[in-house]
Design a protein around this motif. Sequence first.
Motif, PDB file in Angstrom:
ATOM      1  N   LYS A  42     -36.799 -83.380-107.456  1.00  0.00           N
ATOM      2  CA  LYS A  42     -36.648 -83.627-108.889  1.00  0.00           C
ATOM      3  C   LYS A  42     -35.386 -84.432-109.197  1.00  0.00           C
ATOM      4  O   LYS A  42     -34.951 -84.525-110.338  1.00  0.00           O
ATOM      5  CB  LYS A  42     -36.586 -82.279-109.635  1.00  0.00           C
ATOM      6  N   GLY A  43     -34.750 -84.940-108.151  1.00  0.00           N
ATOM      7  CA  GLY A  43     -33.589 -85.809-108.346  1.00  0.00           C
ATOM      8  C   GLY A  43     -32.248 -85.083-108.369  1.00  0.00           C
ATOM      9  O   GLY A  43     -31.216 -85.665-108.692  1.00  0.00           O
ATOM     10  N   LYS A  44     -32.261 -83.790-108.006  1.00  0.00           N
ATOM     11  CA  LYS A  44     -30.997 -83.036-108.012  1.00  0.00           C
ATOM     12  C   LYS A  44     -30.239 -83.267-106.709  1.00  0.00           C
ATOM     13  O   LYS A  44     -30.830 -83.636-105.680  1.00  0.00           O
ATOM     14  CB  LYS A  44     -31.281 -81.535-108.147  1.00  0.00           C
ATOM     15  N   LYS A  45     -28.934 -82.983-106.781  1.00  0.00           N
ATOM     16  CA  LYS A  45     -28.104 -83.034-105.568  1.00  0.00           C
ATOM     17  C   LYS A  45     -27.573 -81.626-105.347  1.00  0.00           C
ATOM     18  O   LYS A  45     -26.950 -81.051-106.229  1.00  0.00           O
ATOM     19  CB  LYS A  45     -26.923 -83.997-105.762  1.00  0.00           C
ATOM     20  N   ILE A  46     -27.857 -81.069-104.187  1.00  0.00           N
ATOM     21  CA  ILE A  46     -27.504 -79.665-104.018  1.00  0.00           C
ATOM     22  C   ILE A  46     -26.468 -79.434-102.906  1.00  0.00           C
ATOM     23  O   ILE A  46     -26.457 -80.137-101.886  1.00  0.00           O
ATOM     24  CB  ILE A  46     -28.742 -78.778-103.774  1.00  0.00           C
ATOM     25  N   ALA A  47     -25.600 -78.476-103.145  1.00  0.00           N
ATOM     26  CA  ALA A  47     -24.639 -78.077-102.119  1.00  0.00           C
ATOM     27  C   ALA A  47     -24.874 -76.609-101.807  1.00  0.00           C
ATOM     28  O   ALA A  47     -25.172 -75.823-102.707  1.00  0.00           O
ATOM     29  CB  ALA A  47     -23.217 -78.284-102.625  1.00  0.00           C
ATOM     30  N   VAL A  48     -24.794 -76.261-100.543  1.00  0.00           N
ATOM     31  CA  VAL A  48     -24.985 -74.873-100.127  1.00  0.00           C
ATOM     32  C   VAL A  48     -23.698 -74.394 -99.451  1.00  0.00           C
ATOM     33  O   VAL A  48     -23.280 -74.945 -98.430  1.00  0.00           O
ATOM     34  CB  VAL A  48     -26.169 -74.730 -99.149  1.00  0.00           C
ATOM     35  N   LEU A  49     -23.079 -73.390-100.061  1.00  0.00           N
ATOM     36  CA  LEU A  49     -21.834 -72.849 -99.517  1.00  0.00           C
ATOM     37  C   LEU A  49     -22.053 -71.368 -99.223  1.00  0.00           C
ATOM     38  O   LEU A  49     -23.090 -70.816 -99.587  1.00  0.00           O
ATOM     39  CB  LEU A  49     -20.690 -73.016-100.520  1.00  0.00           C
ATOM     40  N   ALA A  50     -21.081 -70.738 -98.595  1.00  0.00           N
ATOM     41  CA  ALA A  50     -21.279 -69.324 -98.264  1.00  0.00           C
ATOM     42  C   ALA A  50     -19.975 -68.560 -98.350  1.00  0.00           C
ATOM     43  O   ALA A  50     -18.899 -69.141 -98.243  1.00  0.00           O
ATOM     44  CB  ALA A  50     -21.857 -69.202 -96.864  1.00  0.00           C
ATOM     45  N   ILE A  51     -20.106 -67.279 -98.572  1.00  0.00           N
ATOM     46  CA  ILE A  51     -18.956 -66.380 -98.470  1.00  0.00           C
ATOM     47  C   ILE A  51     -19.320 -65.328 -97.446  1.00  0.00           C
ATOM     48  O   ILE A  51     -20.245 -64.549 -97.643  1.00  0.00           O
ATOM     49  CB  ILE A  51     -18.636 -65.697 -99.812  1.00  0.00           C
TER      50      ILE A  51
END
Length: 356
Positions: free
Chosen positions: A113-122
Amino acid sequence: MPKKTKSALSLKKGVDNITSTDEKSVSEFRKVKKKFKSPEFYIQGIKKGNITILSQAITLIESSKEEHQTVAQEIISKCLPLSENSVRIGITGVPGVGKSTFIEAFGMRLISKGKKIAVLAIDPSSKRSKGSILGDKTRMERLSAEKNAFIRPSPSAGSLGGVARKTAETIILCEAAGFDTIFIETVGVGQSEIAVSSMTDFFMLLMLAGAGDELQGIKRGIMEMADLIVINKADGDNLKKATRAKAEYQNALHLFPPAESGWNPKVVTASAETGNGIPEIDDLLNDYFKFTKENNYFFEKRNKQAIYRMYETINEELKSKFYNNSEVKNNLKKLEKDVLSGKLSPYVAVQILLKQ
Ligand code: GDP
């Protein structure tokens, strides 16, 4: 899974959409690698969406060296105003519940859908090299091949407060680099959920339909924090069980006091594997963001989180300054002995140390 064909023309992930100016900055960056780099260098790189420079800046955030922290803090300050148009989604659940499969399925949908995603973690227990939570990129194979996805493992082991601060600061840089949807993943171990919830706009709990008592072993506090409970793996033979679990969790949620947001937490079934339920979750999230932006809760929560982070950082800093003080280091063990032998009360021992 079919292997991706490699072309001689393909570029390495992370530098595949750089412009010629970026190329110049990257080579400049390498040249001056050993030398001090100005915060402006990173800020410009991040603003251009240069993943290599973004990663380097995150490494500065994670560094314990004072000179790195000084640069990192200046970068963060300049990036802060650029982070307003994002959404931050927290995801938790026990290992094996399907968090990374879910993030991958959901993330791929958002990217389409044109999004830019970042995946982080704790993950305060994380040791990068040991491939714990998010340490192993192959967990999100499709996503890590996308240029509009950025995946970063948890900062390596440390105090939860320290790890949380670094992740919260990393969010700011990712957003300034143009990532508009940030996922923060954590394992279901208690305290780290509170940390994730303190830096996200939406908190999602992934669960499995159990065989026995559906509510057994679920920490009430964590369920209470959730804006959405997803009963994952609702596929195949598991579908019926999942539907039943959904009804049970819905009933359980009625017993909780109303959420501050005014939003009624939802329970849905989904399959991260088949993709069933994912579009509905996407709609639900959009409803939530619309609802909380209209009633202003979204912005109030972010303000509260900033203040919370400020006090958390004060606590962290005071603690680390205290324990790193050489006088304290020298006398701590001796005073501990005095307390053990009954010569001093713990309170008096603390007063002596604080004076030092
Ligand atoms: P995590 O530890 O919570 O990140 O869980 P993973 O995403 O690594 O998933 C653990 C296992 O469950 C993997 O073998 C996945 O293939 C499987 N899995 C994840 N989601 C689903 C699902 O919706 N349905 C089924 N049947 N299996 C799933």
